[in-house]
Design an enzyme around this catalytic site. Structure first.
Site, PDB file in Angstrom:
ATOM      1  N   CYS A 133       0.842  -1.203   0.000  1.00 60.75           N
ATOM      2  CA  CYS A 133       0.000   0.000   0.000  1.00 60.75           C
ATOM      3  C   CYS A 133       0.872   1.246   0.000  1.00 60.75           C
ATOM      4  CB  CYS A 133      -0.906  -0.041   1.225  1.00 60.75           C
ATOM      5  SG  CYS A 133      -1.919   1.422   1.437  1.00 60.75           S
ATOM      6  N   CYS A 136      -0.335   4.094   2.185  1.00 62.36           N
ATOM      7  CA  CYS A 136      -0.088   3.860   3.620  1.00 62.36           C
ATOM      8  C   CYS A 136       1.384   4.076   3.966  1.00 62.36           C
ATOM      9  CB  CYS A 136      -0.443   2.438   4.008  1.00 62.36           C
ATOM     10  SG  CYS A 136      -2.030   1.881   3.405  1.00 62.36           S
ATOM     11  N   ASP A 137       2.278   3.561   3.143  1.00 62.27           N
ATOM     12  CA  ASP A 137       3.677   3.425   3.570  1.00 62.27           C
ATOM     13  C   ASP A 137       4.678   4.253   2.776  1.00 62.27           C
ATOM     14  OD1 ASP A 137       2.808   1.625   5.477  1.00 62.27           O
ATOM     15  OD2 ASP A 137       3.018  -0.090   4.150  1.00 62.27           O
TER      16      ASP A 137
HETATM   17  C1  LIG Z   1       0.506  -4.327   4.966  1.00 66.29           C
HETATM   18  C2  LIG Z   1      -0.641  -3.361   4.993  1.00 66.29           C
HETATM   19  C3  LIG Z   1      -0.448  -2.112   5.565  1.00 66.29           C
HETATM   20  C4  LIG Z   1      -1.493  -1.198   5.612  1.00 66.29           C
HETATM   21  N1  LIG Z   1      -1.283   0.009   6.205  1.00 66.29           N
HETATM   22  C5  LIG Z   1      -2.307   0.891   6.279  1.00 66.29           C
HETATM   23  C6  LIG Z   1      -2.101   2.162   6.888  1.00 66.29           C
HETATM   24  O1  LIG Z   1      -1.002   2.495   7.330  1.00 66.29           O
HETATM   25  N2  LIG Z   1      -3.166   2.997   6.944  1.00 66.29           N
HETATM   26  C7  LIG Z   1      -4.393   2.668   6.428  1.00 66.29           C
HETATM   27  O2  LIG Z   1      -5.327   3.466   6.529  1.00 66.29           O
HETATM   28  N3  LIG Z   1      -4.597   1.483   5.839  1.00 66.29           N
HETATM   29  C8  LIG Z   1      -3.585   0.592   5.746  1.00 66.29           C
HETATM   30  N4  LIG Z   1      -3.784  -0.601   5.112  1.00 66.29           N
HETATM   31  C9  LIG Z   1      -5.109  -0.889   4.536  1.00 66.29           C
HETATM   32  C10 LIG Z   1      -6.061  -1.320   5.660  1.00 66.29           C
HETATM   33  O3  LIG Z   1      -5.447  -2.319   6.420  1.00 66.29           O
HETATM   34  C11 LIG Z   1      -7.371  -1.813   5.064  1.00 66.29           C
HETATM   35  O4  LIG Z   1      -7.905  -0.834   4.217  1.00 66.29           O
HETATM   36  C12 LIG Z   1      -8.383  -2.126   6.177  1.00 66.29           C
HETATM   37  O5  LIG Z   1      -7.837  -3.044   7.100  1.00 66.29           O
HETATM   38  C13 LIG Z   1      -9.664  -2.694   5.600  1.00 66.29           C
HETATM   39  O6  LIG Z   1     -10.516  -2.971   6.669  1.00 66.29           O
HETATM   40  P1  LIG Z   1     -11.704  -4.034   6.554  1.00 66.29           P
HETATM   41  O7  LIG Z   1     -12.326  -4.087   7.889  1.00 66.29           O
HETATM   42  O8  LIG Z   1     -12.548  -3.736   5.390  1.00 66.29           O
HETATM   43  O9  LIG Z   1     -10.987  -5.413   6.192  1.00 66.29           O
HETATM   44  P2  LIG Z   1      -9.815  -6.230   6.863  1.00 66.29           P
HETATM   45  O10 LIG Z   1      -8.927  -5.395   7.685  1.00 66.29           O
HETATM   46  O11 LIG Z   1      -9.214  -7.012   5.744  1.00 66.29           O
HETATM   47  O12 LIG Z   1     -10.565  -7.233   7.846  1.00 66.29           O
HETATM   48  C14 LIG Z   1     -11.424  -8.225   7.364  1.00 66.29           C
HETATM   49  C15 LIG Z   1     -11.606  -9.266   8.420  1.00 66.29           C
HETATM   50  O13 LIG Z   1     -12.587 -10.218   8.018  1.00 66.29           O
HETATM   51  C16 LIG Z   1     -12.159 -11.489   8.429  1.00 66.29           C
HETATM   52  N5  LIG Z   1     -12.804 -12.532   7.637  1.00 66.29           N
HETATM   53  C17 LIG Z   1     -12.668 -12.784   6.318  1.00 66.29           C
HETATM   54  N6  LIG Z   1     -13.394 -13.863   5.969  1.00 66.29           N
HETATM   55  C18 LIG Z   1     -13.991 -14.300   7.109  1.00 66.29           C
HETATM   56  C19 LIG Z   1     -14.845 -15.384   7.425  1.00 66.29           C
HETATM   57  N7  LIG Z   1     -15.255 -16.261   6.502  1.00 66.29           N
HETATM   58  N8  LIG Z   1     -15.236 -15.558   8.702  1.00 66.29           N
HETATM   59  C20 LIG Z   1     -14.855 -14.689   9.656  1.00 66.29           C
HETATM   60  N9  LIG Z   1     -14.049 -13.635   9.415  1.00 66.29           N
HETATM   61  C21 LIG Z   1     -13.620 -13.453   8.166  1.00 66.29           C
HETATM   62  C22 LIG Z   1     -10.660 -11.430   8.178  1.00 66.29           C
HETATM   63  O14 LIG Z   1     -10.021 -12.456   8.840  1.00 66.29           O
HETATM   64  C23 LIG Z   1     -10.358 -10.061   8.738  1.00 66.29           C
HETATM   65  O15 LIG Z   1     -10.178 -10.125  10.104  1.00 66.29           O
HETATM   66  C24 LIG Z   1      -2.750  -1.529   5.051  1.00 66.29           C
HETATM   67  C25 LIG Z   1      -2.950  -2.783   4.451  1.00 66.29           C
HETATM   68  C26 LIG Z   1      -1.896  -3.703   4.429  1.00 66.29           C
HETATM   69  C27 LIG Z   1      -2.110  -5.049   3.805  1.00 66.29           C
END
Ligand SMILES: Cc1cc2nc3c(=O)[nH]c(=O)nc-3n(C[C@H](O)[C@H](O)[C@H](O)COP(=O)(O)OP(=O)(O)OC[C@H]3O[C@@H](n4cnc5c(N)ncnc54)[C@H](O)[C@@H]3O)c2cc1C
Length: 327
Positions: A133, A136-137
């Site tokens: 990302c 982000c980084d």
């Molecule tokens: C390495 C990295 C660094 C990042 N750094 C930043 C940053 O510095 N700042 C920023 O704003 N964003 C950052 N991001 C982006 C940010 O992490 C995402 O945009 C954000 O986490 C999305 O949130 P979400 O809740 O939609 O999904 P996610 O964080 O992906 O969470 C989804 C959840 O659903 C769960 N899940 C999936 N399928 C199932 C199932 N069948 N049963 C139960 N649970 C399930 C997963 O296990 C997970 O816990 C980064 C991303 C990455 C990969």
């Protein structure tokens, strides 16, 4: 039967839980069995989440979000959803351990997964010079030499964006032509800080505790050579986690769950979606959190409009009609 079940423990899921819990809906949140806390668990410092001027470590931020959700009465279950029944007024959620839960409303917030290179070192170096990302980084790589892997629009966008910080950005691509649109390609070609390495794939990541370079393999000759780097961004695609709802919920052409305008409403009444699983563009912790808020408020309105009389039962189509009539 519950009012609401939230699937996913990222910023979208936990923020939805904070709102739903504060609305006295006693949400059940299914957190998954392995990736509890979502994508931010894979990173180190988060500097762009509002309210933390000094920055905060990704896992710490997720612990705080969980604590906040639990403080108001969210129940968290550490298992995976393996099956969903979404039609009708009673939604059924089956877990990996065989348990079944029922609710009137579902918030689906399973996020998306960045495609990985498939190298064993990836896990250890994630957040230590290895990123998916640029937004982000990128800021951590001022005056550094870095590389982006990929040949599509997002790789070109990331590479071009990263030249704001880095002195030098290599683009590593396994072919000799790009998949990216002409305009994105041209923007990258015109940028003096970007250098293309064609017909190359990353064979190994170098560095024990942080990325110090990569071993490149020529995809035509098979020859290998090392390239010194301070960081590597992987931009080879992103897959919304939608497998549980294929054939149930409408998807967009980008593979995300389709929602109605700025709401979180899917094509099935009582089923709401939030976070990266509906977002092909922004994919940030704060946008996911905001989206979780929208889903909780939509679910709250939906539940409030469900008929309360025993005659009406929990017929969600009646509730939808009533809801439409008053909105
Ligand atoms: C390495 C990295 C660094 C990042 N750094 C930043 C940053 O510095 N700042 C920023 O704003 N964003 C950052 N991001 C982006 C940010 O992490 C995402 O945009 C954000 O986490 C999305 O949130 P979400 O809740 O939609 O999904 P996610 O964080 O992906 O969470 C989804 C959840 O659903 C769960 N899940 C999936 N399928 C199932 C199932 N069948 N049963 C139960 N649970 C399930 C997963 O296990 C997970 O816990 C980064 C991303 C990455 C990969």
């Amino acid at each position: 039967m519950r009012d609401i079940i939230i699937i996913g423990s990222g910023p979208a899921g936990f923020t939805a839980a904070i709102y739903a819990a504060r609305a006295q809906l006693k949400p059940l949140l299914i957190a998954s069995s392995v990736e509890i806390g979502g994508e931010l668990m894979n990173t180190t410092e988060v500097e762009n989440f509002p309210g933390f001027p000094e920055g905060i470590m990704g896992p710490e931020l997720m612990t705080k979000l969980q604590e906040q959700a639990e403080r108001f009465g969210t129940e968290v279950v550490y298992d995976d959803v393996v099956e969903l029944e979404l039609d009708g007024p009673v939604k059924r959620v089956k877990l990996g351990n065989g348990d079944e839960h029922e609710a009137s409303a579902i918030i689906y917030a399973t996020g998306s997964a960045y495609r990985k290179l498939g190298l064993p070192e990836e896990e250890v170096l994630s957040g230590h010079g290895l990123s998916w990302c640029a937004t982000c980084d990128g800021f951590f790589f001022r005056q550094k030499t870095i590389a982006v892997v990929g040949g599509g629009d997002s790789a070109m966008e990331e590479a071009t964006f990263l030249t704001r910080f880095a002195d030098k950005v290599y683009v590593i691509h396994r072919r000799d032509t790009l998949k990216a649109s002409k305009i994105m390609q041209q923007r990258a070609f015109d940028n003096e800080k970007i250098e293309f390495i064609w017909n190359a794939e990353v064979a190994r990541l170098l560095g024990e505790t942080a990325v110090t370079g990569v071993t490149l393999r020529d995809t035509v000759t098979g020859e290998e050579r090392d390239l010194e780097l301070d960081g590597l961004f992987v931009a080879i695609g992103n897959d919304p986690r939608t497998h549980l709802v294929h054939g149930k919920l409408d998807l967009t052409s980008e593979g995300t769950i389709a929602v109605d305008g700025r709401t979180s409403k899917t094509n099935i009444p009582g089923v709401f979606a939030a976070g990266d699983v509906i977002d092909p563009h922004y994919r940030q912790a704060v946008t996911a959190a905001g989206s979780g808020t929208v889903a909780a408020l939509d679910a709250e309105h939906y539940l409030a409009a469900l008929p309360k009389s025993p005659e009406a039962g929990t017929d969600s189509s009646v509730a939808e009609a009533e809801f439409a009539a008053v909105n």
